[in-house]
Design a protein around this motif. Structure first.
Motif, PDB file in Angstrom:
ATOM      1  N   ILE A  58      46.655  43.746  33.084  1.00 51.85           N
ATOM      2  CA  ILE A  58      45.895  44.124  34.391  1.00 51.85           C
ATOM      3  C   ILE A  58      44.656  44.619  34.006  1.00 51.85           C
ATOM      4  O   ILE A  58      43.505  44.387  34.682  1.00 51.85           O
ATOM      5  N   ILE A  59      44.575  45.383  33.018  1.00 53.21           N
ATOM      6  CA  ILE A  59      43.277  46.172  32.551  1.00 53.21           C
ATOM      7  C   ILE A  59      42.297  45.057  32.050  1.00 53.21           C
ATOM      8  O   ILE A  59      41.086  45.134  32.283  1.00 53.21           O
ATOM      9  N   ARG A  60      42.884  43.945  31.369  1.00 53.36           N
ATOM     10  CA  ARG A  60      41.868  42.930  30.856  1.00 53.36           C
ATOM     11  C   ARG A  60      41.205  42.116  31.898  1.00 53.36           C
ATOM     12  O   ARG A  60      40.208  41.793  31.999  1.00 53.36           O
ATOM     13  N   LEU A  61      42.129  41.434  32.953  1.00 53.25           N
ATOM     14  CA  LEU A  61      41.911  40.768  33.796  1.00 53.25           C
ATOM     15  C   LEU A  61      40.974  41.441  35.062  1.00 53.25           C
ATOM     16  O   LEU A  61      40.125  40.753  35.558  1.00 53.25           O
ATOM     17  N   TYR A  62      41.338  42.627  35.364  1.00 51.01           N
ATOM     18  CA  TYR A  62      40.681  43.360  36.567  1.00 51.01           C
ATOM     19  C   TYR A  62      40.067  44.484  36.356  1.00 51.01           C
ATOM     20  O   TYR A  62      39.250  45.153  37.221  1.00 51.01           O
ATOM     21  N   GLY A  63      39.740  44.840  35.095  1.00 53.19           N
ATOM     22  CA  GLY A  63      39.022  46.126  34.827  1.00 53.19           C
ATOM     23  C   GLY A  63      39.349  47.092  35.153  1.00 53.19           C
ATOM     24  O   GLY A  63      38.270  48.126  35.594  1.00 53.19           O
ATOM     25  N   VAL A  64      40.726  47.574  35.621  1.00 58.90           N
ATOM     26  CA  VAL A  64      40.913  48.875  35.976  1.00 58.90           C
ATOM     27  C   VAL A  64      41.531  49.905  34.941  1.00 58.90           C
ATOM     28  O   VAL A  64      41.496  49.455  33.732  1.00 58.90           O
ATOM     29  N   ALA A  69      46.724  50.541  36.543  1.00 61.63           N
ATOM     30  CA  ALA A  69      47.617  49.558  36.074  1.00 61.63           C
ATOM     31  C   ALA A  69      49.069  49.691  36.186  1.00 61.63           C
ATOM     32  O   ALA A  69      49.868  49.159  36.575  1.00 61.63           O
ATOM     33  N   TYR A  70      49.472  51.039  35.741  1.00 61.26           N
ATOM     34  CA  TYR A  70      50.760  51.398  35.899  1.00 61.26           C
ATOM     35  C   TYR A  70      51.436  51.681  37.140  1.00 61.26           C
ATOM     36  O   TYR A  70      52.611  51.725  37.577  1.00 61.26           O
ATOM     37  N   GLN A  71      50.529  52.169  38.193  1.00 58.80           N
ATOM     38  CA  GLN A  71      50.558  52.154  39.584  1.00 58.80           C
ATOM     39  C   GLN A  71      51.135  50.966  40.197  1.00 58.80           C
ATOM     40  O   GLN A  71      51.929  50.617  40.947  1.00 58.80           O
TER      41      GLN A  71
END
Length: 206
Positions: A58-64, A69-71
């Protein structure tokens, strides 16, 4: 980015953008729902993936941020959990994924025996060796109403005219004043002596 409630995620996770617009969902929340949909689909395809790996994806694809990401993972787990309770489809899907992974690993390693074993498990689980059940529609057969009757014509027999009167006359012909009811008198006998005679009695009978 807007945080969708669990209810909104359940209702609109697979809606199109047009449907989300009709539901008046804000654009930032729509983006979040699309991201959750991607996570949900990916996790179904890769059920053995760990939370940490999902978060990194999630962090890699969406930059959040990591917290965000854990939410997302929390929301998806709630949705997946309810799906698991409601149906066994997820576990069936997971089992087939494991069989397919085993087959692919055996193919890469040129392990023909393991390939055959995985294929055999797949065939037995999916019951490929059995014919498909045919719905014969027995549940659609209407139960015919049954009504008791003393009319023999319903069974194809010709009724006897005045049958009740004839029955009474026949009974009266066998009945007179000398006929009386008697009480049952038990018979006094020894069953063992009657059905198991002694040797002396057998000799006398000869």
């Amino acid at each position: 980015m807007s945080q969708p409630s669990i209810e909104i995620a359940k209702l609109h996770l697979f809606d199109s953008v047009e449907q989300m617009n009709e539901a008046k969902i804000p654009a930032p929340m729509q983006d979040r729902l699309l991201r959750l949909r991607d996570i949900y689909t990916y996790w179904l395809q890769q059920p053995m993936t760990r939370d940490r790996d999902i978060a990194q994806r999630i962090i890699r694809l969406y930059g959040v941020q990591r917290t965000q990401a854990y939410q997302d993972i929390r929301i998806i787990k709630i949705i997946l959990g309810e799906v698991h309770k409601a149906t066994k489809e997820y576990h069936r899907y997971k089992f087939l994924q494991m069989i397919e992974s085993s087959y692919e690993m055996a193919r890469v390693n040129h392990d023909a025996r393991s390939m055959v074993a995985a294929a055999d498990k797949y065939a037995k689980y999916t019951q490929l060796d059995k014919e498909d059940l045919v719905d014969r529609g027995f549940d659609k057969i209407a139960i015919q109403p049954m009504k008791p009757t003393d009319d023999p014509s319903v069974a194809g027999f010709k009724p006897v005219p005045n049958i009740r009167e004839k029955i009474q006359k026949k009974i009266a012909s066998y009945w007179n004043d000398e006929v009386e009811d008697v009480d049952f008198e038990p018979v006094d006998f020894n069953a063992d002596e009657l059905f198991h005679p002694t040797e002396d009695e057998d000799d006398e009978s000869e």
